[in-house]
Motif scaffolding. Structure first.
Motif, mmCIF file in Angstrom:
data_model
loop_
_atom_site.group_PDB
_atom_site.id
_atom_site.type_symbol
_atom_site.label_atom_id
_atom_site.label_comp_id
_atom_site.label_asym_id
_atom_site.label_seq_id
_atom_site.Cartn_x
_atom_site.Cartn_y
_atom_site.Cartn_z
ATOM 1 N N ILE A 274 -7.532 -1.551 0.597
ATOM 2 C CA ILE A 274 -6.537 -2.102 1.527
ATOM 3 C C ILE A 274 -7.210 -2.663 2.760
ATOM 4 O O ILE A 274 -6.790 -3.687 3.306
ATOM 5 C CB ILE A 274 -5.477 -1.031 1.887
ATOM 6 N N GLN B 102 0.816 -1.201 0.000
ATOM 7 C CA GLN B 102 0.000 0.000 0.000
ATOM 8 C C GLN B 102 0.856 1.260 0.000
ATOM 9 O O GLN B 102 0.550 2.250 -0.674
ATOM 10 C CB GLN B 102 -0.921 -0.004 1.229
ATOM 11 N N ARG C 150 -8.975 3.417 -2.569
ATOM 12 C CA ARG C 150 -7.784 2.632 -2.212
ATOM 13 C C ARG C 150 -7.798 2.245 -0.740
ATOM 14 O O ARG C 150 -7.393 1.152 -0.368
ATOM 15 C CB ARG C 150 -6.516 3.419 -2.531
#
Length: 424
Positions: free
Chosen positions: A393, A164, A389
């Motif tokens: 994650i 990430q 995002r």
């Protein structure tokens, strides 16, 4: 500057465009095999050597030797030979001085089957020591498995955050280029920079947790090295029925067998103490010379203590202890049954949970991939891209945690069913 579409339209475009990405990203992990599961566990020979060297197992070995010595002591009995020698001098009225001498050997004798009862207690003591060692082995294996998977979780968590952080760094680079080109406001660079620092902080925390877990593992289990895999295997599905696995765990359970042996030993001890209400006689032989050898005496002697209330009280107390041990066995059986049912249910449910979380992860990852491509084309704002995002994650971390939980649950099931790291 590229035109930014309204949020609802942009999200709709993301959803439509993500179908092709989902098809590419939803690569279901191939079915796992026992060899795949073994790959994430430490080698069995290393595990055996590690467990044998643990203090509690070394203490268990000494306890077995102590039990053997106790068995020999019980077989020999507590009674010992006693020798008595006496010499006396007598003086008669006539003035003659004569000597009297006597020697006697005597020993208490176990009767009414007390010797066989002591031998049975010795045998059961040895059995208990062996079962106690096996139970300690199993408990140590459980602890090792827990610590191993805790470390594996820390490693996997750090790996995902590292990925990430790399992607967030790429987003920051993109935002910086767009700001320099005049295609985006400086606020986008500030948002990207803040997100990169936030993920970096999380990564540092994950690295610390991983380091602590590895240090703890190395301290407790010398010689074990954690396995770092780029991709974890799919969990094994529990094929057999719930009752099958419960029976497997119950059929050979050291904790239950130990409680049963304790109850049996307590019953033997109660029977032995009850037999003491009939005291052991002391049998001896004696020889004497009186009047300086003018008279010779040979004989035997038998003495029997008279039983009192103390022996009766001891027998009553021993009987109560035996009943308490039986109740403890019944309680242990209920506890072991409940634990076995929990372990089996957890193994079955964790597999289903992982399947659901894996599907969510695939969809979230596909959406994040699409959002990143859309941001490059200026179709989606950076804030939307970052939020997608974050969702991706979070879904990835949750799915991987569920995957490790499912792998651990199955390994714990096999351990409790004595199909993994079985004691010799």
């Amino acid at each position: 500057m590229n035109h930014i579409l309204p949020t609802t339209i942009r999200l709709a475009l993301i959803s439509i465009a993500s179908y092709s990405a989902i098809a590419a990203a939803s690569n279901v992990l191939p079915p796992a095999t026992p060899a795949d599961i073994a790959a994430i566990l430490p080698p069995e020979q290393v595990v055996r050597k590690t467990l044998e060297n643990l203090p509690q197992l070394r203490s268990g070995t000494l306890n077995k030797e102590l039990a053997q010595a106790s068995k020999q002591r019980l077989e020999a009995g507590s009674h010992e030979w006693l020798m008595r020698v006496s010499q006396a001098r007598r003086t008669e009225q006539s003035g003659d001085s004569l000597r009297d001498q006597e020697i006697a050997i005597e020993r208490p004798v176990r009767w009414f089957g007390k010797a066989s009862k002591d031998a049975a207690i010795g045998e059961k003591t040895v059995d208990m020591a062996q079962l106690s060692y096996a139970d300690s082995w199993h408990e140590a294996g459980r602890s090792l498995l827990n610590d191993w998977f805790d470390t594996l979780r820390a490693v996997a968590y750090r790996q995902r955050l590292q990925e990430q952080a790399d992607i967030t760094g790429q987003l920051r680079g993109m935002a910086e280029k767009r700001v320099k080109a005049g295609d985006a406001a400086r606020l986008e660079l500030m948002l990207a920079d803040t997100e990169a620092k936030r993920v970096e902080a999380q990564l540092q925390q994950a690295q610390l947790r991983e380091e602590q877990q590895k240090q703890a593992l190395a301290t407790l289990y010398s010689g074990l090295q954690i396995v770092e895999l780029q991709q974890l295997p799919a969990p094994l599905k529990t094929e057999q029925s719930h009752s099958y696995w419960v029976d497997q765990i119950m059929d050979d359970n050291h904790e239950l067998e130990l409680a049963e042996a304790e109850a049996a030993l307590s019953k033997l001890q109660a029977s032995r103490i009850a037999a003491e209400r009939m005291p052991d006689p002391t049998v001896g032989i004696r020889a004497a010379r009186e009047r300086s050898g003018q008279e010779r005496i040979y004989g035997i002697s038998i003495s029997i203590p008279l039983s009192g209330t103390a022996r009766k009280a001891d027998a009553s107390a021993a009987a109560l202890k035996s009943k308490m041990a039986e109740e403890k066995y019944q309680f242990t059986r209920l506890k072991v049954t409940r634990e076995a049912q929990r372990v089996v249910s957890e193994s079955q449910k964790q597999y289903t949970i992982w399947q659901t979380m894996h599907a969510v992860q695939q969809q979230s990852q596909a959406q994040a991939t699409t959002a990143l491509a859309a941001y490059k084309l200026g179709e989606v704002s950076l804030s939307d891209t970052l939020q997608i995002r974050r969702n991706a994650i979070d879904a990835t971390l949750a799915a991987e945690a569920a995957q490790i939980d499912a792998l651990f649950a199955h390994a714990r099931l096999e351990l409790d069913a004595h199909k993994l790291w079985v004691i010799d």
